[in-house]
Design an enzyme around this catalytic site. Structure first.
Site, PDB file in Angstrom:
ATOM      1  NE  ARG A 162       4.275   4.555   7.280  1.00 34.66           N
ATOM      2  CZ  ARG A 162       4.757   3.292   6.511  1.00 34.66           C
ATOM      3  NH1 ARG A 162       5.456   3.535   5.567  1.00 34.66           N
ATOM      4  NH2 ARG A 162       4.226   1.966   6.980  1.00 34.66           N
ATOM      5  CE1 TYR A 201      11.549   2.480   5.105  1.00 35.69           C
ATOM      6  CE2 TYR A 201      10.694   0.817   3.781  1.00 35.69           C
ATOM      7  CZ  TYR A 201      11.412   1.371   3.945  1.00 35.69           C
ATOM      8  OH  TYR A 201      12.762   1.735   3.014  1.00 35.69           O
ATOM      9  CG  ASP A 253       5.669  -3.634   7.277  1.00 37.57           C
ATOM     10  OD1 ASP A 253       5.587  -3.311   6.198  1.00 37.57           O
ATOM     11  OD2 ASP A 253       5.446  -2.551   8.280  1.00 37.57           O
ATOM     12  CB  SER A 257       9.821  -3.929   2.906  1.00 36.61           C
ATOM     13  OG  SER A 257       9.630  -2.427   2.815  1.00 36.61           O
ATOM     14  CG  ASN A 258       4.910  -1.145  -0.005  1.00 38.05           C
ATOM     15  OD1 ASN A 258       4.349  -2.204  -0.649  1.00 38.05           O
ATOM     16  ND2 ASN A 258       3.990  -0.575   0.725  1.00 38.05           N
TER      17      ASN A 258
HETATM   18  C1  LAC Z   1       6.360  -1.517   4.034  1.00 39.56           C
HETATM   19  C2  LAC Z   1       5.420  -0.717   4.501  1.00 39.56           C
HETATM   20  C3  LAC Z   1       3.988  -1.088   4.442  1.00 39.56           C
HETATM   21  O1  LAC Z   1       7.716  -1.733   4.895  1.00 39.56           O
HETATM   22  O2  LAC Z   1       5.646  -0.072   6.016  1.00 39.56           O
HETATM   23  O3  LAC Z   1       6.049  -2.438   3.024  1.00 39.56           O
END
Ligand code: LAC
Length: 230
Positions: A46, A17, A15, A125-126
């Site tokens: 956040r 973030y 991941d 990641s998102n």
């Molecule tokens: C990401 C978020 C969930 O990086 O932190 O996907």
């Protein structure tokens, strides 16, 4: 439960973030722009950012006309500012959003990634690729990464199984042989439900979420990863 090591992890997916990059490194700028509110603003920003991803996936599961993470991040900042009664101009709002492109990596991220080599190490990641690429470049973590995947290719946010499938397709490995690393407990639980071997980085000693099967392994810091994921 078999131990993560007995499942022979062939590759790692991280991941971004909160796991490799510290979202709260925006506090310094936030405090400069809104004295006395930096920490509260960052935390509410956040929280809302993540809520909006979950709302988006429920309200728009097919991904048609879906807003990406950059748009949701900007709107979550709007909400957080309004909620705290902070009136910043467009310039300061843009400055805060830009800070998301220059988040600090956690101090142990580079060593942890390099300690897992030569096994492939990817980000899933998102974030959009336009958000993630500057982060990877500026932080220097790119030297220890083999690829970056954005949920945009699946048209939905985490923890949709469609997102985790992107890593399986890229790595061409069975899910159990992929080690998924996240400091977001709900993300680690989603990844475990999908079938990955999961590592929750629990830096703050938080309780595990009470929804879904807990992560396979819980560690305090990324620095511990190379020794436990053998
Ligand atoms: C990401 C978020 C969930 O990086 O932190 O996907």
């Amino acid at each position: 439960m078999s131990s993560p090591s007995s499942r022979s992890i062939q590759a790692f997916v991280f991941d971004a973030y909160g796991t490799l990059f510290d979202v709260h490194s925006v506090i310094t700028l936030a405090e400069t722009l809104a004295a006395g509110h930096g920490s509260a603003l960052s935390r509410l920003w956040r929280t809302k950012q993540l809520e909006y991803t979950w709302l988006s996936s429920l309200m728009n599961p097919d991904g048609e006309a879906r807003d990406d993470f950059a748009a949701l991040t900007a709107r979550a900042l709007d909400y957080a500012l309004a909620s705290l009664g902070i009136d910043l101009g467009a310039g300061a709002h843009a400055q805060l959003c830009d800070a998301y492109l220059a988040l600090s990596p956690f101090p142990d991220a580079a060593a942890a990634l390099s300690g897992l080599a030569p096994r492939p190490r990817w980000i899933l990641s998102n974030g959009t690729l336009a958000m993630l690429e500057p982060l990877v470049r500026r932080s220097g973590l790119g030297a220890h990464l083999d690829g970056v995947l954005s949920v945009d290719a699946a048209g939905i946010f985490k923890p949709s199984p469609r997102v985790y499938q992107l890593a399986v397709d890229a790595l061409r490995l069975p899910p159990s042989q992929i080690g998924f690393v996240s400091s977001n407990c709900w993300d680690a639980i989603g990844a475990r439900s999908f079938g990955f071997t999961t590592f929750w980085i629990n830096r703050l000693g938080a309780p595990a979420d009470r929804h879904g099967t807990p992560p396979d392994l819980i560690i305090d810091t990324l620095a511990d990863l190379p020794s436990v994921a053998v």
